[in-house]
Write a protein that holds these residues in place. Structure first.
Motif, mmCIF file in Angstrom:
data_model
loop_
_atom_site.group_PDB
_atom_site.id
_atom_site.type_symbol
_atom_site.label_atom_id
_atom_site.label_comp_id
_atom_site.label_asym_id
_atom_site.label_seq_id
_atom_site.Cartn_x
_atom_site.Cartn_y
_atom_site.Cartn_z
ATOM 1 N N ILE A 97 10.466 7.230 -50.353
ATOM 2 C CA ILE A 97 10.876 6.324 -49.272
ATOM 3 C C ILE A 97 12.348 5.911 -49.411
ATOM 4 O O ILE A 97 12.817 4.988 -48.759
ATOM 5 C CB ILE A 97 9.995 5.050 -49.260
ATOM 6 C CG1 ILE A 97 9.994 4.391 -50.650
ATOM 7 C CG2 ILE A 97 8.564 5.394 -48.822
ATOM 8 C CD1 ILE A 97 9.326 3.013 -50.685
ATOM 9 N N LYS A 105 6.041 5.277 -55.190
ATOM 10 C CA LYS A 105 5.259 6.264 -54.428
ATOM 11 C C LYS A 105 4.736 7.400 -55.306
ATOM 12 O O LYS A 105 4.240 8.395 -54.795
ATOM 13 C CB LYS A 105 6.126 6.847 -53.299
ATOM 14 C CG LYS A 105 6.678 5.821 -52.329
ATOM 15 C CD LYS A 105 5.603 4.980 -51.674
ATOM 16 C CE LYS A 105 4.875 5.768 -50.605
ATOM 17 N NZ LYS A 105 3.837 4.946 -49.929
ATOM 18 N N ASP A 163 6.270 9.627 -56.662
ATOM 19 C CA ASP A 163 6.881 10.858 -56.176
ATOM 20 C C ASP A 163 7.685 11.578 -57.261
ATOM 21 O O ASP A 163 8.305 12.601 -57.003
ATOM 22 C CB ASP A 163 7.772 10.544 -54.968
ATOM 23 C CG ASP A 163 7.906 11.740 -54.045
ATOM 24 O OD1 ASP A 163 6.896 12.418 -53.799
ATOM 25 O OD2 ASP A 163 9.034 12.019 -53.592
ATOM 26 N N ILE A 164 7.647 10.988 -58.472
ATOM 27 C CA ILE A 164 8.275 11.650 -59.617
ATOM 28 C C ILE A 164 7.207 11.751 -60.705
ATOM 29 O O ILE A 164 6.561 10.753 -61.017
ATOM 30 C CB ILE A 164 9.463 10.838 -60.173
ATOM 31 C CG1 ILE A 164 10.464 10.510 -59.067
ATOM 32 C CG2 ILE A 164 10.152 11.609 -61.303
ATOM 33 C CD1 ILE A 164 11.541 9.520 -59.492
HETATM 34 S S1 SF4 Z 1 11.869 9.131 -55.753
HETATM 35 FE FE1 SF4 Z 1 10.619 7.227 -55.830
HETATM 36 S S2 SF4 Z 1 11.925 5.682 -56.849
HETATM 37 FE FE2 SF4 Z 1 13.252 7.375 -56.198
HETATM 38 S S3 SF4 Z 1 14.014 6.748 -54.168
HETATM 39 FE FE3 SF4 Z 1 12.191 8.024 -53.819
HETATM 40 S S4 SF4 Z 1 10.503 6.551 -53.694
HETATM 41 FE FE4 SF4 Z 1 12.221 5.455 -54.627
#
Ligand code: SF4
Ligand code: SF4
Length: 84
Positions: free
Chosen positions: A34, A75, A77-78
């Motif tokens: 996001i 999220k 996402d990592i």
């Molecule tokens: S990868 Fe995760 S922590 Fe990094 S900007 Fe995207 S949502 Fe935010």
């Protein structure tokens, strides 16, 4: 006499820290991001870049595999994956 001195203390940017990575490295899935930029803020090496959603990534020449980015991502996402 001994050539240029390249190692200056305290400057990770000049001394690549990627070789410190021993066990795992982050994988940026780029699917639910996001663009909150928390990963950029928490990375101790300052090696994450990105601006738009799902564009975030890191420079593995400097990433030391600490996992902070994966821990803080709201999220998930990592993810940390095993280092080959
Ligand atoms: S990868 Fe995760 S922590 Fe990094 S900007 Fe995207 S949502 Fe935010
Ligand atoms: S694992 Fe650590 S050093 Fe590597 S990108 Fe994430 S926060 Fe930065």
């Amino acid at each position: 006499m001994f050539g240029p001195i390249i190692a200056k203390p305290g400057s990770s940017r000049k001394n690549k820290t990627g070789s410190w990575r021993i066990e795992s490295k982050p994988k940026f899935l780029q699917s639910n991001c996001i663009a909150c930029k928390l990963c950029i803020l928490i990375c101790p090496e300052g090696c994450i870049e990105g601006s738009q959603k799902n564009t975030f990534h890191c420079d593995f020449d400097y990433c030391k595999g600490c996992g902070n980015c994966a821990s803080i991502c709201p999220k998930q996402d990592i993810v940390m994956v095993k280092q080959e």
